[in-house]
Design a protein around this motif. Structure first.
Motif, mmCIF file in Angstrom:
data_model
loop_
_atom_site.group_PDB
_atom_site.id
_atom_site.type_symbol
_atom_site.label_atom_id
_atom_site.label_comp_id
_atom_site.label_asym_id
_atom_site.label_seq_id
_atom_site.Cartn_x
_atom_site.Cartn_y
_atom_site.Cartn_z
ATOM 1 N N LEU A 19 0.827 -1.205 0.000
ATOM 2 C CA LEU A 19 0.000 0.000 0.000
ATOM 3 C C LEU A 19 0.865 1.262 0.000
ATOM 4 C CD1 LEU A 19 -2.887 1.043 -0.004
ATOM 5 C CD2 LEU A 19 -2.862 0.929 2.491
ATOM 6 N N GLN A 20 1.948 1.249 0.750
ATOM 7 C CA GLN A 20 2.870 2.387 0.749
ATOM 8 C C GLN A 20 3.506 2.566 -0.629
ATOM 9 O OE1 GLN A 20 5.378 1.206 4.063
ATOM 10 N NE2 GLN A 20 4.342 2.624 5.450
ATOM 11 N N ASP A 21 3.869 1.455 -1.266
ATOM 12 C CA ASP A 21 4.429 1.536 -2.613
ATOM 13 C C ASP A 21 3.423 2.125 -3.591
ATOM 14 O OD1 ASP A 21 6.783 0.414 -1.690
ATOM 15 O OD2 ASP A 21 6.350 -1.605 -2.473
ATOM 16 N N LEU A 22 2.169 1.713 -3.460
ATOM 17 C CA LEU A 22 1.109 2.257 -4.316
ATOM 18 C C LEU A 22 0.969 3.767 -4.100
ATOM 19 C CD1 LEU A 22 -1.272 1.991 -6.300
ATOM 20 C CD2 LEU A 22 -2.708 1.429 -4.304
ATOM 21 N N ALA A 23 0.971 4.190 -2.858
ATOM 22 C CA ALA A 23 0.836 5.623 -2.557
ATOM 23 C C ALA A 23 2.006 6.416 -3.144
ATOM 24 C CB ALA A 23 0.747 5.841 -1.050
ATOM 25 N N GLU A 24 3.202 5.889 -3.014
ATOM 26 C CA GLU A 24 4.375 6.584 -3.569
ATOM 27 C C GLU A 24 4.310 6.649 -5.086
ATOM 28 O OE1 GLU A 24 7.917 4.701 -2.091
ATOM 29 O OE2 GLU A 24 7.424 5.166 -0.005
ATOM 30 N N LEU A 89 -1.959 1.364 -11.953
ATOM 31 C CA LEU A 89 -1.286 1.077 -10.682
ATOM 32 C C LEU A 89 -2.230 0.396 -9.695
ATOM 33 C CD1 LEU A 89 0.709 4.408 -10.177
ATOM 34 C CD2 LEU A 89 1.674 2.148 -10.667
ATOM 35 N N VAL A 90 -3.458 0.894 -9.604
ATOM 36 C CA VAL A 90 -4.431 0.315 -8.684
ATOM 37 C C VAL A 90 -4.799 -1.099 -9.119
ATOM 38 C CG1 VAL A 90 -6.790 0.524 -7.795
ATOM 39 C CG2 VAL A 90 -5.309 2.548 -7.906
ATOM 40 N N THR A 91 -4.963 -1.307 -10.416
ATOM 41 C CA THR A 91 -5.271 -2.644 -10.921
ATOM 42 C C THR A 91 -4.143 -3.616 -10.588
ATOM 43 O OG1 THR A 91 -6.649 -1.754 -12.688
ATOM 44 C CG2 THR A 91 -5.781 -3.986 -13.002
ATOM 45 N N ALA A 92 -2.912 -3.195 -10.797
ATOM 46 C CA ALA A 92 -1.769 -4.053 -10.467
ATOM 47 C C ALA A 92 -1.721 -4.349 -8.967
ATOM 48 C CB ALA A 92 -0.465 -3.395 -10.932
ATOM 49 N N TYR A 93 -2.016 -3.339 -8.167
ATOM 50 C CA TYR A 93 -2.043 -3.525 -6.710
ATOM 51 C C TYR A 93 -3.107 -4.554 -6.324
ATOM 52 C CZ TYR A 93 -3.130 -2.551 -1.822
ATOM 53 O OH TYR A 93 -3.388 -2.680 -0.479
ATOM 54 N N ASN A 94 -4.276 -4.410 -6.892
ATOM 55 C CA ASN A 94 -5.374 -5.335 -6.572
ATOM 56 C C ASN A 94 -5.067 -6.763 -7.037
ATOM 57 O OD1 ASN A 94 -6.941 -3.408 -5.292
ATOM 58 N ND2 ASN A 94 -7.978 -2.821 -7.181
#
Length: 98
Positions: A19-24, A89-94
Motif C-alpha cells: 500500500l505504501q508503494d502504491l501511494a508513492e 497502478l491500482v489494478t496491479a495492486y489489486n
C-alpha cells in the motif's frame, strides 16, 4: 488463512508495504500533454491537479475562444492520461493482493 501470529503479522506488513508503494507511485505520477499546434503544454499530477503550464509564442495567433479550447482540451487530455496511469497502478495492486 494464517496459522500463527507471526504469519499474520508478516501478511499485514506485506500488505502495508504494498500500500505504501502504491501511494508513492501514485504521488509520483506526472502526465504531460501539448496542444496539437504546440501552443499549450499542461502537466498534471496523479489526481489531475495542474502542476505545470507552458505557452509558446503560438498562443498569440489564437483567438480567446480558441485559446480557451486549447487550454481546456489539453488539460483534459493530460488528466485522462494521469487517471489511466493511476488506474493501471491500482489494478496491479489489486491483482497482486489476490
Amino acid at each position: 488463512m494464517v496459522e500463527t501470529m507471526d504469519e499474520l503479522i508478516a501478511k499485514v506488513r506485506g500488505q502495508l508495504y504494498r500500500l505504501q508503494d502504491l501511494a508513492e507511485a501514485t504521488n509520483s505520477i506526472r502526465a504531460q500533454e501539448s496542444s496539437p499546434d504546440g501552443a499549450v503544454t499542461v502537466t498534471v499530477d496523479g489526481s489531475g491537479a495542474l502542476v505545470g503550464l507552458e505557452f509558446t509564442a503560438a498562443i498569440g495567433k489564437l483567438s480567446p475562444a480558441d485559446f480557451d479550447r486549447a487550454l481546456v482540451s489539453t488539460a483534459q487530455a493530460a488528466a485522462a492520461r494521469a487517471f489511466a496511469e493511476r488506474a493501471e497502478l491500482v489494478t496491479a495492486y489489486n491483482r497482486a493482493g489476490t
